[in-house]
Scaffold this motif. Structure first.
Motif, PDB file in Angstrom:
ATOM      1  N   PHE A   1       3.240   0.749   2.803  1.00 34.11           N
ATOM      2  CA  PHE A   1       3.555  -0.250   4.546  1.00 34.11           C
ATOM      3  C   PHE A   1       3.097  -1.410   3.632  1.00 34.11           C
TER       4      PHE A   1
ATOM      5  N   GLY B   1       3.849  -3.733   8.480  1.00 36.26           N
ATOM      6  CA  GLY B   1       4.814  -3.822   8.975  1.00 36.26           C
ATOM      7  C   GLY B   1       5.059  -1.798   9.267  1.00 36.26           C
ATOM      8  N   PRO B   2       5.794  -1.608   9.713  1.00 38.09           N
ATOM      9  CA  PRO B   2       6.321  -0.131  10.210  1.00 38.09           C
ATOM     10  C   PRO B   2       6.342   0.809   8.941  1.00 38.09           C
TER      11      PRO B   2
ATOM     12  N   TYR C   1       0.537  -1.078   0.198  1.00 40.46           N
ATOM     13  CA  TYR C   1       0.184   0.092  -0.472  1.00 40.46           C
ATOM     14  C   TYR C   1       0.695   0.979   0.138  1.00 40.46           C
TER      15      TYR C   1
ATOM     16  N   ARG D   1       8.935   5.079   4.816  1.00 43.43           N
ATOM     17  CA  ARG D   1       8.934   6.663   3.777  1.00 43.43           C
ATOM     18  C   ARG D   1       9.972   7.093   2.925  1.00 43.43           C
TER      19      ARG D   1
ATOM     20  N   GLN E   1       0.474   5.491   1.380  1.00 45.40           N
ATOM     21  CA  GLN E   1      -0.272   6.426   1.861  1.00 45.40           C
ATOM     22  C   GLN E   1       0.521   7.511   1.947  1.00 45.40           C
TER      23      GLN E   1
END
Lengths: 114, 115
Positions: A90, A106-107, A35, A110, A37
């Protein structure tokens, strides 16, 4: 169990550069997802995989490629990064992808594309 | 109409307050529904699934109204630690992969609980 891990955590790219984001899960899950975001956009599905060796397009696949050579790993590639790909990425996994299945995330990675 | 819509908030409430979020979805064939919680700069985590009969987990109650195509989340006795963004999530059933676990995420409702 580490669950779902992602590398790298943060990356800066210049326009046109390429990179690969790695997602790994140790829960023996069949399904994996990527994904992105963005502020004001919510989570959007890029690509997903229903098992080793299979991949499929999600809502926003353009500019990305994926591979699932091993069950535990799902790679997301950017061949020629663009500023529009600046986002938080993500990875998630789920056991069987059934209707009530929980997705574990997952974390995040960026990514800033200059 | 967007597939999953939520009021972005923020909802600013004092500790101990009761707060409710609603979410509407456009695909009447949707089969499963969830609330996820996302803390600032963290990954989403499942808060609870939403069942047709409604379900409760401690201070949290989720309800589904299929006729009106909305789901709700009620938080009672709010704690500071409840401050987060709450994501309404729907499995569209017949979307990208049907029942293959593909989910549609709302943009989230931000909750801030103040002392």
């Amino acid at each position: 169990n580490a669950g779902v891990t992602q590398t790298p955590k943060f990356r800066v790219l210049k326009t046109g550069q390429s990179m690969t984001l790695l997602c790994a899960q140790d829960m023996n899950h069949e399904y994996m997802y990527w994904y992105r975001q963005d502020p004001g956009m919510g989570l959007r599905l890029i690509h997903y995989s229903v098992g080793e060796g299979t991949t499929a397009k999600g809502e926003v696949p353009d500019g990305y490629n994926v591979s699932r050579l091993k069950k535990q790993n799902f790679l997301l590639g950017l061949e020629s990064a663009a500023p529009s790909q600046t986002s938080v990425y993500f990875c998630a996994s789920s056991a069987l992808g059934s209707l009530q299945e929980t997705q574990y995330f997952g974390p995040g990675t960026r990514l800033l594309v200059l | 109409r967007k597939e999953v819509e939520q009021d972005p908030g923020p909802f600013n409430v004092p500790e101990g307050a009761t707060v409710a979020f609603n979410c509407t979805y456009s695909n009447s064939a949707s089969q499963s529904f969830f609330w996820y919680r996302q803390d600032c700069r963290k990954e989403p985590k499942l808060l609870m699934s939403v069942y047709s009969s409604g379900n409760e987990d401690g201070r949290f109650t989720a309800q589904l109204n299929r006729a009106s195509q909305y789901i709700s989340l009620l938080i009672r006795d709010s704690k500071l630690s409840d401050s987060a963004t709450y994501l309404c999530v729907v499995n569209p059933q017949g979307g990208y992969g049907g029942s293959q676990g593909n989910l549609i995420f709302g943009k989230g409702t931000k909750l801030s609980v103040k002392p």
